[in-house]
Design a protein around this motif. Structure first.
Motif, PDB file in Angstrom:
ATOM      1  N   LEU A 152       0.964  -0.902   0.042  1.00 44.06           N
ATOM      2  CA  LEU A 152      -0.020  -0.376  -0.411  1.00 44.06           C
ATOM      3  C   LEU A 152       0.958   1.397  -0.374  1.00 44.06           C
ATOM      4  O   LEU A 152       0.813   2.270  -0.539  1.00 44.06           O
ATOM      5  N   THR A 153       1.975   0.929   0.806  1.00 40.90           N
ATOM      6  CA  THR A 153       2.642   2.717   0.726  1.00 40.90           C
ATOM      7  C   THR A 153       3.685   2.894  -0.302  1.00 40.90           C
ATOM      8  O   THR A 153       3.744   3.711  -0.936  1.00 40.90           O
ATOM      9  N   VAL A 170       7.356   9.733   6.617  1.00 45.05           N
ATOM     10  CA  VAL A 170       8.286   9.222   7.391  1.00 45.05           C
ATOM     11  C   VAL A 170       8.567   9.969   8.603  1.00 45.05           C
ATOM     12  O   VAL A 170       8.419   9.076   9.575  1.00 45.05           O
ATOM     13  N   ARG A 171       7.615  11.204   9.102  1.00 46.19           N
ATOM     14  CA  ARG A 171       7.688  11.604  10.955  1.00 46.19           C
ATOM     15  C   ARG A 171       6.843  10.638  11.938  1.00 46.19           C
ATOM     16  O   ARG A 171       6.502  10.162  12.459  1.00 46.19           O
ATOM     17  N   LEU A 172       5.504   9.914  11.162  1.00 46.92           N
ATOM     18  CA  LEU A 172       4.728   9.407  11.793  1.00 46.92           C
ATOM     19  C   LEU A 172       5.469   8.162  11.743  1.00 46.92           C
ATOM     20  O   LEU A 172       5.159   7.372  12.528  1.00 46.92           O
ATOM     21  N   ASN A 173       6.105   7.603  11.308  1.00 47.16           N
ATOM     22  CA  ASN A 173       6.779   5.912  11.141  1.00 47.16           C
ATOM     23  C   ASN A 173       7.532   6.318  12.289  1.00 47.16           C
ATOM     24  O   ASN A 173       7.656   5.016  13.258  1.00 47.16           O
ATOM     25  N   GLN A 174       7.903   7.446  12.205  1.00 47.90           N
ATOM     26  CA  GLN A 174       9.153   7.676  13.503  1.00 47.90           C
ATOM     27  C   GLN A 174       8.434   7.839  14.891  1.00 47.90           C
ATOM     28  O   GLN A 174       8.590   6.527  15.469  1.00 47.90           O
ATOM     29  N   SER A 195       9.198   0.454   6.310  1.00 49.91           N
ATOM     30  CA  SER A 195       8.560   0.937   5.826  1.00 49.91           C
ATOM     31  C   SER A 195       9.514   2.244   5.320  1.00 49.91           C
ATOM     32  O   SER A 195       9.484   3.202   4.810  1.00 49.91           O
ATOM     33  N   ASN A 196      10.646   2.256   6.438  1.00 47.81           N
ATOM     34  CA  ASN A 196      11.579   4.014   6.293  1.00 47.81           C
ATOM     35  C   ASN A 196      11.758   3.338   4.624  1.00 47.81           C
ATOM     36  O   ASN A 196      12.850   4.171   3.813  1.00 47.81           O
ATOM     37  N   PRO A 201      14.125   6.533   0.673  1.00 49.40           N
ATOM     38  CA  PRO A 201      14.311   6.221  -1.044  1.00 49.40           C
ATOM     39  C   PRO A 201      13.938   7.496  -1.945  1.00 49.40           C
ATOM     40  O   PRO A 201      13.384   8.602  -2.696  1.00 49.40           O
ATOM     41  N   ARG A 202      12.464   7.150  -1.877  1.00 50.29           N
ATOM     42  CA  ARG A 202      11.545   7.996  -2.411  1.00 50.29           C
ATOM     43  C   ARG A 202      11.466   9.927  -2.202  1.00 50.29           C
ATOM     44  O   ARG A 202      11.316  10.560  -3.003  1.00 50.29           O
TER      45      ARG A 202
END
Length: 324
Positions: A152-153, A170-174, A195-196, A201-202
């Motif tokens: 999905l990501t 990225v911040r949500l993932n952190q 996910s990171n 990279p994107r």
């Protein structure tokens, strides 16, 4: 008392729960994909907005969307573990969302369910099963669902040039990483790391695309007034800085912003040379850097201070020349 029977029951539980989570999250993913999203693609690169050949004729639901402004999108970070959108709400929702809305809803639901399941596994199978055995059980249950989340990501990222949205994810993932740590769900780290490896990279690719779009421009200044590209550049820079107040030194944000800044200053300098009068040329540069400085007044943190100071020095340099 019955190790063989226990192993068989354990495997039956893994098979059942793997099917359960995958089927439920597959349905949830399908519902989330029904949400309308703002389209942010190559036509929304900083330099593309000045290029009529890339300008989109019809932007569909994104007509009034400013791809360069952070606006209220930072609200997503204030409470990422608040209730995710339900399937019913997602199916009935007619409003237009940003990419981070889908990412936050799916990942919040996944983190909550994974945390609950891990708490059950450690309570039910311990101390008979070792930590490594429980981790294998957890991985056996969630591997297909974690893959679904990563797919999905990928679908959200594949054609998007939304640097703000990607950095928000990225911040949500952190924050999700901190949630797993706080809940002591060590096996969840693999999902966060995966996910990171998709997001960072994107983000760098999109920043390179912004730089290339600026480099290819051939702008001409007709007056000392700031160019529209200065507004777009400053708005995007401000948003990225707001999302990087606590950025670590090991992140690629700083280098990406430095490249973007270099390309912008080069194109503005070239555009200023089209003004024959030296005083107008220096006033043109002063006005552009003044506009950027005004937009960058908000924000805190090391990166924000560095960039604000950089443009303040440029503005003052051209202000001094204009006075002479």
């Amino acid at each position: 008392h019955q190790p063989q029977l226990g192993t068989e029951l354990s495997q039956a539980y893994v098979n059942t729960m793997r099917w359960y989570y995958l089927s439920q999250f597959t349905r949830y993913e399908s519902a989330l994909k029904l949400l309308k999203l703002h389209i942010v693609d190559k036509a929304d690169l900083i330099g593309s907005a000045d290029d009529s050949s890339t300008r989109r004729v019809s932007r569909g639901p994104s007509t009034s969307f400013d791809a360069f402004s952070i606006g209220r999108r930072t609200d997503t970070l204030r409470n990422p573990m608040s209730l995710a959108l339900t399937s019913f709400v997602a199916e009935e929702d007619k409003s237009v969302h940003h990419m981070e809305t889908i990412y936050r809803s799916f990942t919040t639901a996944l983190v909550d369910n994974a945390s609950f399941e891990y708490a059950f596994l450690t309570g039910f199978f311990s101390p008979i099963q070792s930590y490594h055995a429980i981790t294998r059980i957890f991985d056996g249950i969630f591997a297909p669902t974690f893959k679904l989340g990563h797919d999905l990501t990928k679908s959200l990222l594949e054609s998007s040039t939304d640097a703000l949205g990607i950095l928000l994810c990225v911040r949500l993932n952190q924050q999700y990483a901190f949630t797993f740590q706080r809940r002591k769900v060590a096996p969840g780290e693999s999902y966060i790391n995966g996910s990171n490896m998709l997001l960072w990279p994107r983000f760098q690719i999109v920043m390179d695309m912004h730089c290339d779009s600026i480099r290819k421009l051939n702008l001409t200044a007709h007056s000392p007034a700031p160019l529209p590209i200065a507004q777009r550049f400053a708005s995007l820079l401000q948003g990225l800085l707001l999302l990087s107040q606590d950025a670590g030194d090991d992140e690629p944000v700083s280098k990406s912003l430095a490249r973007l800044r270099t390309e912008f200053e080069a194109i503005i300098t070239r555009a200023g040379k089209s003004l024959s009068d030296s005083r107008k040329r220096e006033r043109f540069l002063y006005n552009n850097y003044s506009l950027i400085g005004a937009i960058l007044e908000e924000g805190s943190g090391r990166l924000a201070e560095e960039n604000r100071g950089h443009f303040d020095r440029l503005r003052e340099a051209y202000k001094g020349r204009e006075a002479r």
